[in-house]
Structure formats: C-alpha cells, structure tokens
Design an enzyme around this catalytic site. Structure first.
Site, PDB file in Angstrom:
ATOM      1  CB  SER A 318      -0.948  -0.044   1.171  1.00 38.98           C
ATOM      2  OG  SER A 318      -1.849   0.933   0.973  1.00 38.98           O
ATOM      3  CG  ASP A 329       6.813   5.292 -12.273  1.00 43.44           C
ATOM      4  OD1 ASP A 329       7.325   4.127 -12.270  1.00 43.44           O
ATOM      5  OD2 ASP A 329       5.782   5.494 -12.159  1.00 43.44           O
ATOM      6  CE  LYS A 343      -4.814  -2.419   1.292  1.00 42.97           C
ATOM      7  NZ  LYS A 343      -5.125  -1.048   0.607  1.00 42.97           N
TER       8      LYS A 343
END
Length: 480
Positions: A318, A329, A343
């Site tokens: 999460s 990224d 998750k």
C-alpha cells in the site's frame, strides 16, 4: 427501519410483504438524497430499454432478501434481535466485496483509530487475508510478536483456542488486542514446518515508532519506516533534517520499507515528496468524482539529491508501494529487494453513525507513469533476496598465519581485527540487503558522483546521482 423491530407478524407472507415495504421505504428515503436510485421490477424488464434501469434496485432480489431474513428470524435455533441481524447483513454485504473492505463496529472503529495514531494494547502483529486464512504480513518492530519469533507469511490458525477459519480480520485483530501484560495463545502454521507452532505472547502497549534514522558505515544514513501513521511524514522530515545537519558529509541514504504494511495515504505522499522537487507522486481512479485525485510533489528535495536506495519485499504494501513506485518512476532512487505485496487499492473510512463506520475500497492507486500497483506490486530495479550468515565470524586471513611476512607499513589486519571492524556498526549491517544497498551507494560515489551535502547556509552541491541512472534486472523470458 423501526418497523422491523417493533411490529409483530401473523404469517410468513405478511412478514415478507411488510419487510419488503419497510426496505423499500428505507430505500425511498435514500432516493430523496440520490433520486437516480430507484427500484425496478424485473417482471417488466422486457418492456423497457435497459438504459432506463441503470442504477435501479431489483425488486425480486429484495423479496429474496426478505424471505431469507424471515426464515432466519423465525427458524434459527436461537433468537436473534432484528438490530443484530441487520448488522450481520451489513457485515456480509461489505465483506463479500474484497479482502480490504469491512464493516467497523464500535470496537473495530476504535481499534482503527488507535492503530493510525500509533498506540494500542496488543501483540503488534500486522495481518491480512489470504484465500480465507489470516496471514501475517509482518510483526511490528520491537513488538512482542517480533520478540516471540513470528515471521511474515505465518498463518494464524487459532487465537486463544478459537479457530480462525471463517473469521474476519476484524475478528482476529480484536482477539489479539487487549490490556498490557495479559497473555494470548497463538497457533501458527509456517511453510516448511509440519507441526503447528504454539506460542504464548504477552501483550504490551504498542508504541509504533514509525521512523528511525541512524548513521551506518560512516557517511551513510539508514532510514527505516515501519508503518505510515498520521504523523509519519512530519517525523520523517524532522529527523532527516536533524541527521543531515549533524552529518553534512553524508554520501547517500538507504530507505528501508521492507515489511511496511502501509497506512495513511497522506503520510506516504509526504515521505515521497521529501525526495522530489516536482511531478506527480501518485494518482487514484475510482467511480466517484472525488475518487479521481492526483497528488503532486512540492518544490524542494530535503536531501539535495543525495543518492538513494529503497529496500522493499513481499511485506511492503500500500503506502510503502506508493513511495517506492513514485521514486522509481521519477528515477530518484534505485529500488532493491524483492517484489512488493501488490495492494494498490484505496480504502475510505466512512462513518455511518457516531461510533460505527465502513471501510470501503473506493479507488485504485497508480504510479506517476500510470502503472497500477493492484495485485502486481512494484518490481525492484535490483532483485536481491535476503540471506542469512552476514556478519558471522570472519575467516582466517594471511595475518593469522604463524610466521607470516609482515606488512611494510605495519598494518597487519588479522581476523580478530576484521571482526572488530565489522562490529563498529550495529546489527543493521548484518542484514545482507542493507549491506548491499550501502555497497551500491559506495560504488556510485567511487564512480565519480560527488555528494550533495546539506550545508548550514542551504547551498546545494552537485547532485550525487545523475538523474538518468537506472539499474534494471536482465529481461526475463516470458515465453514459458
């Protein structure tokens, strides 16, 4: 709803009819707020276009519900109050959606609030659902569970002799929570171990210290975030600033998110933002308009571009995946370890009374480049399994041999000195993944990357890691 608990009924058909009318009346009240929701009688479906029935509630299914309700109310072996039956109905409705949606009664709601605040009485065990079983995601750092030797991946079979089969996460959490110094019996199944593991764990007041920052290997910082709580972002920024000010020659950082089960979304955004100058941190997509939100970084990198390695594993879930995905990224960090938990869903806690709420999955997380985390996780740039044996006794060296030729500079280093040098730092460097992360940072520094030290006057030096540096594992053969 009052009619369900106050009226007396003479026959099943009459009961079903009145239940249906009450249910419809309740829905009509809701319709006054959301008029688009109406009730459809499927008997007339063929006479009207399907487009007219978008969002309609089927009358036949409501009749089925009232029939089932009637049979339970009148025929179940024990009498159950209408209020309790309706609560069961809500629980069933929410629990069938996905493993993370849940109905929170008074106790569960209070427990959730305690967990996000970082203080509660219990064993300090983070658990999740896995094919109907209660599975350990991770024991919290320094908790009774960690001290008792409970490991990620263990299956909780019994709690205080109560079987966990068919139980919810809320049920399991409630049984494990309790006053300080009280014992709780846990029965666990562990992969590779035939017999159940029986443990008695003494509850303690769990103060979850979510952020630890400490120096390792002289000029490097080790940062551990155990869980994302309400104040994690603030605590992280404060401790990071303090340590960098004390150690202006810091050459790099290791951010350890292994076995971090997640937590508060805003805290994860603040942690990622601490390393980013601009750009998207994470965005969410859901059915409701307010579920489609993008979160951006604010100007200013607290570390002034110091090289960064982020450690993740299958227990990173999460909010920790949001941080790892954003930094990956933006090519701000090298992600090392094993694939994360996966998750990638957003749970919104919606109060429905003063002391009850529902925890409902309302959206999915996406990394800045549009990758969905859900059921996939974050793949590390450098895959590295955790192994044992790091930090054990040093092997014999030339300097240990009797009659060896001495070093001309007088710097003989035998195994005893090697062990002493290895013990300068604490047990953190006995973890092979942390050690390899430090070695990677040292390699970047040796290859000519100049550290961007944080100075008292706020001046920035040259970035310590070029923005285009990217380490990726070899391409895998997907034909199998």
């Amino acid at each position: 709803m009052l009619c369900l608990s106050t009226l007396k009924f003479g026959s099943h058909k009459k009961l079903q009819a009145i239940l249906a009318l009450c249910f419809i009346a309740f829905i009509n009240v809701a319709n006054a707020v959301a008029p688009a929701d109406k009730i459809a009688d499927k008997t007339s479906d063929k006479k009207k276009p399907n487009s007219q029935y978008e969002g309609l509630l089927p009358l036949e299914e409501l009749r089925t519900f009232t029939r089932a309700y009637d049979h339970v109310r009148t025929s179940y072996v024990e009498e159950i109050s209408d209020s309790k039956m309706l609560e069961y109905a809500i629980k069933g409705l929410i629990s069938e959606l996905d493993p993370h949606s849940a109905y929170l009664d008074k106790e569960a709601y209070a427990e959730l609030q305690a967990t996000t605040s970082g203080e509660f009485g219990g064993v300090g065990l983070e658990v999740g659902m896995d094919e109907g079983a209660i599975k350990v995601i991770t024991p919290l750092d320094g908790s009774p569970s960690q001290k008792a030797g409970i490991k990620p991946g263990d299956i909780v079979v019994r709690i205080d002799d109560q079987p966990m089969k068919g139980k919810t996460l809320t049920d399991a959490t409630r049984l494990m929570r309790g006053p300080k110094d009280t014992p709780v019996k846990l029965s666990l199944q562990r992969k590779g171990v035939d017999d159940p593991i029986e443990l008695t764990v003494v509850r303690d007041l769990i103060h979850v210290q979510s952020v630890v920052v400490k120096p390792v290997a002289e000029d490097y910082l080790y940062v551990r975030i155990a869980q994302f709580q309400t104040n994690t972002g603030r605590d992280f920024a404060e401790r990071l600033r303090d340590n960098l000010k004390l150690r202006p020659k810091t050459k790099g950082l290791v951010l350890d998110l292994r076995n971090n089960p997640g937590g508060v979304l805003q805290a994860s955004i603040e942690v990622a933002d601490a390393f980013l100058d601009s750009g998207t941190v994470v965005y969410t997509q859901g059915r409701m308009e307010n579920s489609n939100t993008s979160y951006a970084a604010t100007p200013g990198d607290l570390t002034n571009g110091l090289p960064l390695v982020v450690l993740i594993n299958s227990g990173s879930a999460s909010a920790s995946e949001i941080v790892a995905g954003a930094l990956q990224d933006h090519k701000r960090a090298i992600i090392m370890g094993t694939r994360s938990f996966g998750k990638g869903s957003v749970q919104t806690v919606i109060p429905i009374t003063e002391d009850r709420a529902i925890k409902l999955t309302t959206a999915l997380y996406f990394t800045p480049n549009g990758r969905s985390i859900q059921a996939k996780g974050i793949d590390p740039d450098v895959r590295l399994e955790k192994t044992s044996g790091v930090g054990q006794k040093a092997p014999m060296a030339e300097a240990d041999l009797a009659g060896h030729i001495g070093n001309k500079d007088g710097q003989d280093i035998g195994s005893s000195n090697r062990e002493r040098d290895a013990a300068i730092n604490d047990d953190t460097l006995k973890d092979n993944q942390v050690l390899d992360a430090i070695n990677l940072l040292k390699g970047l520094h040796i290859l000519g990357q100049q550290p961007a030290a944080v100075t008292d006057d706020g001046d920035k030096r040259a970035p310590a890691i070029a923005p285009n540096i990217e380490v990726r594992p070899p391409a895998q053969d997907k034909s199998r």
